[in-house]
Design an enzyme around this catalytic site. Structure first.
Site, mmCIF file in Angstrom:
data_model
loop_
_atom_site.group_PDB
_atom_site.id
_atom_site.type_symbol
_atom_site.label_atom_id
_atom_site.label_comp_id
_atom_site.label_asym_id
_atom_site.label_seq_id
_atom_site.Cartn_x
_atom_site.Cartn_y
_atom_site.Cartn_z
ATOM 1 N N ARG A 49 -34.808 50.233 48.575
ATOM 2 C CA ARG A 49 -34.119 49.372 49.545
ATOM 3 C C ARG A 49 -33.484 50.164 50.685
ATOM 4 O O ARG A 49 -33.185 49.622 51.730
ATOM 5 C CB ARG A 49 -33.075 48.503 48.865
ATOM 6 C CG ARG A 49 -31.915 49.288 48.323
ATOM 7 C CD ARG A 49 -30.827 48.386 47.810
ATOM 8 N NE ARG A 49 -31.237 47.689 46.599
ATOM 9 C CZ ARG A 49 -30.370 47.179 45.721
ATOM 10 N NH1 ARG A 49 -29.071 47.280 45.959
ATOM 11 N NH2 ARG A 49 -30.772 46.594 44.624
ATOM 12 N N THR A 101 -24.456 50.507 42.617
ATOM 13 C CA THR A 101 -24.335 50.845 41.200
ATOM 14 C C THR A 101 -23.054 50.230 40.647
ATOM 15 O O THR A 101 -21.981 50.451 41.185
ATOM 16 C CB THR A 101 -24.297 52.382 41.037
ATOM 17 O OG1 THR A 101 -25.321 52.941 41.850
ATOM 18 C CG2 THR A 101 -24.510 52.786 39.595
HETATM 19 N N1 PXP Z 1 -21.804 58.217 43.079
HETATM 20 C C1 PXP Z 1 -22.764 57.413 42.594
HETATM 21 C C2 PXP Z 1 -23.334 57.720 41.255
HETATM 22 C C3 PXP Z 1 -23.254 56.316 43.333
HETATM 23 O O1 PXP Z 1 -24.217 55.526 42.820
HETATM 24 C C4 PXP Z 1 -22.729 56.083 44.623
HETATM 25 C C5 PXP Z 1 -23.267 54.962 45.444
HETATM 26 O O2 PXP Z 1 -24.576 55.229 45.796
HETATM 27 C C6 PXP Z 1 -21.733 56.964 45.098
HETATM 28 C C7 PXP Z 1 -21.269 57.995 44.299
HETATM 29 C C8 PXP Z 1 -21.137 56.813 46.451
HETATM 30 O O3 PXP Z 1 -20.426 55.617 46.517
HETATM 31 P P1 PXP Z 1 -19.875 55.098 47.896
HETATM 32 O O4 PXP Z 1 -21.069 54.817 48.771
HETATM 33 O O5 PXP Z 1 -19.119 53.868 47.524
HETATM 34 O O6 PXP Z 1 -19.015 56.189 48.465
#
Ligand code: PXP
Length: 239
Positions: A49, A101
């Site tokens: 996506r 996630t």
């Molecule tokens: N860590 C993991 C395992 C994630 O799946 C994500 C989202 O893709 C992130 C960190 C980063 O999250 P955010 O985009 O909310 O900063």
């Protein structure tokens, strides 16, 4: 001192909104590194996506710091990781209908499956991180399965609706970090962190790396990516 790794998925989300070729997450990764990011993260989802196979291939060729590929522990992704050789793979649960996630891995539900996945990746000298809820039981199981690192899921903390709720959820993160440190695991944290809620992590010195995407890309739309990365670096480096 903690490191900042920048997730470029949502640069690709903007590209996909038009189905054309800009903005390019590969270009964004280079700019983030120039601004001081110490790692680049992308999540190759089953439905492609945002990040696609071309992005991952070019990121592998161009990232100078450390490339962290987030992925589900399924054969298709393990094959791609073995072919691409990111520095690090972060195993995450993945549901087709989710916006992002939603929770950590349930390692305890399928330890043999995760152990097998780790073995395949480590044979290719790829480090493996498990994205887990702040739950000492899951952290212990991740260690049993051979994880090098646990990334503690900070999403529930970041969604707290009140200060008491934030304090309670942050307390769970503190206890999870302590149990991961006792097991000599590498420790990262991420999901939903932004320029405000990350400040609470100031005294959690065992966290070695922050994985931050959406809030940096959102800030970048307003003030530019390099400045957005530098602002987050200023916070993380002050911890
Ligand atoms: N860590 C993991 C395992 C994630 O799946 C994500 C989202 O893709 C992130 C960190 C980063 O999250 P955010 O985009 O909310 O900063």
């Amino acid at each position: 001192m903690a490191r900042l790794a920048v997730n470029v998925d949502h640069v690709a989300t903007v590209r996909q909104a038009r189905g054309i070729d800009e903005p390019d997450p590969v270009f964004a990764a280079g700019l983030a590194e120039l601004a001081g990011a110490e790692g680049i993260i992308c999540h190759l989802r089953e439905d492609r996506r945002h990040i696609n196979d071309r992005d991952l291939r070019l990121l592998r060729q161009t990232v100078k710091t450390k490339l962290n590929m987030e992925m589900a522990a399924v054969d298709e992704m393990v094959d791609i990781a073995i072919d691409t050789k990111p520095d690090l793979v972060t195993l995450v649960p993945e549901k087709r209908e989710e916006l992002t996630t939603e929770g950590g891995l349930d390692v305890r539900a399928q330890p043999d499956h995760y152990r097998g996945t780790v073995e395949r990746l480590k044979r290719e000298r790829i480090q493996v991180s498990f994205f887990v809820d702040p739950d000492p039981g899951q952290i212990r199981e991740a260690r049993e399965c051979g994880a090098d690192i646990v990334e503690i899921h900070t999403g529930h903390y970041s969604e707290a609706k009140s200060e008491p709720e934030a304090i309670e959820r942050f307390g769970r993160i503190v206890r999870a970090v302590e149990s991961a440190a006792e097991l000599n695991l590498g420790i990262s944290a991420g999901h939903g962190l932004n320029y405000v809620n990350v400040k609470r992590f100031k005294d959690l010195s065992q966290i070695e790396e922050y994985s931050i995407g959406h809030s940096i890309v959102a800030m970048a739309v307003l003030i530019g990516l390099e400045e957005a990365v530098r602002k987050m670096l200023d916070l993380v480096k002050s911890f």
